[in-house]
Enzyme design. Structure first.
Site, PDB file in Angstrom:
ATOM      1  CB  THR A  70      40.341  30.251  88.026  1.00 51.16           C
ATOM      2  OG1 THR A  70      40.154  30.873  89.243  1.00 51.16           O
ATOM      3  CG2 THR A  70      39.647  30.977  86.713  1.00 51.16           C
ATOM      4  CB  SER A  71      35.706  28.739  90.802  1.00 53.55           C
ATOM      5  OG  SER A  71      36.756  28.369  91.733  1.00 53.55           O
TER       6      SER A  71
ATOM      7  N   GLY B  79      37.757  37.243  89.681  1.00 55.33           N
ATOM      8  CA  GLY B  79      38.838  38.431  89.549  1.00 55.33           C
ATOM      9  C   GLY B  79      40.021  37.918  88.982  1.00 55.33           C
TER      10      GLY B  79
ATOM     11  CG  ASP C  28      47.708  27.859  93.689  1.00 53.95           C
ATOM     12  OD1 ASP C  28      46.729  27.242  93.142  1.00 53.95           O
ATOM     13  OD2 ASP C  28      47.638  28.043  94.906  1.00 53.95           O
TER      14      ASP C  28
ATOM     15  CG  PHE D 137      40.055  39.418  93.274  1.00 53.78           C
ATOM     16  CD1 PHE D 137      40.569  38.275  93.825  1.00 53.78           C
ATOM     17  CD2 PHE D 137      40.747  39.880  92.086  1.00 53.78           C
ATOM     18  CE1 PHE D 137      41.659  37.582  93.329  1.00 53.78           C
ATOM     19  CE2 PHE D 137      41.714  39.335  91.695  1.00 53.78           C
ATOM     20  CZ  PHE D 137      42.533  38.249  92.126  1.00 53.78           C
TER      21      PHE D 137
ATOM     22  CG  ASP E 230      43.188  43.588  94.690  1.00 56.06           C
ATOM     23  OD1 ASP E 230      44.002  43.168  94.782  1.00 56.06           O
ATOM     24  OD2 ASP E 230      42.566  43.422  93.726  1.00 56.06           O
TER      25      ASP E 230
ATOM     26  CG  HIS F  73      50.365  39.018  92.585  1.00 54.40           C
ATOM     27  ND1 HIS F  73      49.848  40.124  92.534  1.00 54.40           N
ATOM     28  CD2 HIS F  73      49.486  37.991  92.639  1.00 54.40           C
ATOM     29  CE1 HIS F  73      48.431  39.955  92.691  1.00 54.40           C
ATOM     30  NE2 HIS F  73      48.331  38.706  92.882  1.00 54.40           N
ATOM     31  NE  ARG F  74      45.829  36.756  88.995  1.00 53.23           N
ATOM     32  CZ  ARG F  74      45.582  37.236  90.087  1.00 53.23           C
ATOM     33  NH1 ARG F  74      45.451  38.613  90.317  1.00 53.23           N
ATOM     34  NH2 ARG F  74      45.864  36.486  91.296  1.00 53.23           N
TER      35      ARG F  74
HETATM   36  P1  IMP Z   1      44.082  30.847  94.917  1.00 53.22           P
HETATM   37  O1  IMP Z   1      45.143  30.957  94.329  1.00 53.22           O
HETATM   38  O2  IMP Z   1      42.747  30.466  94.357  1.00 53.22           O
HETATM   39  O3  IMP Z   1      44.589  29.888  96.227  1.00 53.22           O
HETATM   40  O4  IMP Z   1      43.619  32.064  95.953  1.00 53.22           O
HETATM   41  C1  IMP Z   1      44.431  32.833  96.573  1.00 53.22           C
HETATM   42  C2  IMP Z   1      43.591  34.242  97.387  1.00 53.22           C
HETATM   43  O5  IMP Z   1      44.570  34.866  97.476  1.00 53.22           O
HETATM   44  C3  IMP Z   1      42.337  34.588  96.691  1.00 53.22           C
HETATM   45  O6  IMP Z   1      41.264  33.920  96.720  1.00 53.22           O
HETATM   46  C4  IMP Z   1      42.378  35.770  97.230  1.00 53.22           C
HETATM   47  O7  IMP Z   1      41.668  35.865  98.204  1.00 53.22           O
HETATM   48  C5  IMP Z   1      43.966  36.271  97.219  1.00 53.22           C
HETATM   49  N1  IMP Z   1      44.608  36.778  96.000  1.00 53.22           N
HETATM   50  C6  IMP Z   1      45.244  36.232  95.059  1.00 53.22           C
HETATM   51  N2  IMP Z   1      45.543  37.121  94.051  1.00 53.22           N
HETATM   52  C7  IMP Z   1      44.964  38.402  94.484  1.00 53.22           C
HETATM   53  C8  IMP Z   1      44.826  39.606  94.091  1.00 53.22           C
HETATM   54  O8  IMP Z   1      45.362  40.069  92.912  1.00 53.22           O
HETATM   55  N3  IMP Z   1      44.343  40.405  94.784  1.00 53.22           N
HETATM   56  C9  IMP Z   1      43.945  40.391  95.929  1.00 53.22           C
HETATM   57  N4  IMP Z   1      43.896  39.104  96.443  1.00 53.22           N
HETATM   58  C10 IMP Z   1      44.304  38.249  95.785  1.00 53.22           C
END
Ligand code: IMP
Length: 199
Positions: A11-12, A15, A79, A154, A157, A183-184
């Site tokens: 990941t980059s 957060g 993702d 991040f 949020d 979710h995470r």
């Molecule tokens: P990806 O999974 O890197 O494609 O990113 C999905 C995008 O969803 C992230 O860059 C955030 O903007 C948003 N996102 C994913 N998880 C969270 C979270 O736990 N809090 C807030 N934004 C989130």
């Protein structure tokens, strides 16, 4: 069976990394990444509506990174996406891009005057350990706040109030509080169960 301890998280997103470490390291898994290093993660994001398909495709591209990392027992990708009920599948798999172009205020503008403010976060984690693949998902229902609130977390949020919380946004919570509801946090808990069942 090999004892799995060291996981490379591709990941980059700082957060996501912080939250993955917070969830997995107390349970004996060391999470390493290239965040802050010179080795940038560049995984192509396939055009797909569901997060699991995107995450599975990323893990298949991960082999080249494994060659660059020493003493790694497993490779993980996550993702995640934000979904606003009023706009089906949006921003969804485009969450990062939409936030970058509209900003938090732009999202609030889209929702201006709307009473229906339901939304959810989803997370799909794929962990590959040798030939074994673990897929764990989590979601969190809630609603969009009326304004930008809080300095923690991040991404989206500061706009998201989880339905099982006390009215604060994720950005107003500690890492522990967010983990318990998010979710995470749910996907990581599921992943830990899968890993424990494997032992
Ligand atoms: P990806 O999974 O890197 O494609 O990113 C999905 C995008 O969803 C992230 O860059 C955030 O903007 C948003 N996102 C994913 N998880 C969270 C979270 O736990 N809090 C807030 N934004 C989130």
């Amino acid at each position: 069976m090999v004892d799995i301890k060291r996981i490379l998280f591709l990941t980059s997103n700082e957060g996501k990394l912080r939250e993955a470490k917070h969830a997995l390291e107390p349970r004996g898994y060391e999470i390493v990444s290239f965040v802050g290093g010179t080795n940038k993660v560049q995984l192509v994001e396939v055009q797909a509506r569901d997060l699991v398909t995107v995450a599975q495709s990323k893990i298949e591209q991960a082999e080249s990174y494994v060659g660059n990392a020493h003493q790694i027992d497993g490779v993980m990708v996550e993702d995640a996406g934000f979904f606003i009920d009023t706009y089906p599948s949006f921003p969804g798999v485009y969450s990062a891009h939409i936030l970058e172009s509209l900003g938090l205020e732009g999202i609030l503008q889209l929702m201006h005057g709307r009473k229906e403010r339901g939304a959810e976060f989803q997370s799909a984690i794929v962990l590959q350990i040798g030939s074994e693949r673990f897929v764990a998902q989590g979601r969190c229902r809630g609603r969009l706040s009326e304004d930008v609130r809080g300095n923690g977390g991040f991404g989206y949020d500061p706009l998201f109030i989880p339905e099982d919380g006390d009215g604060r946004t994720f950005a107003e919570m500690s890492l522990d509080e967010k983990k318990a509801l998010s979710h995470r946090g749910h996907a990581m808990a599921r992943l830990l169960t899968l890993l424990e069942d494997r032992r």
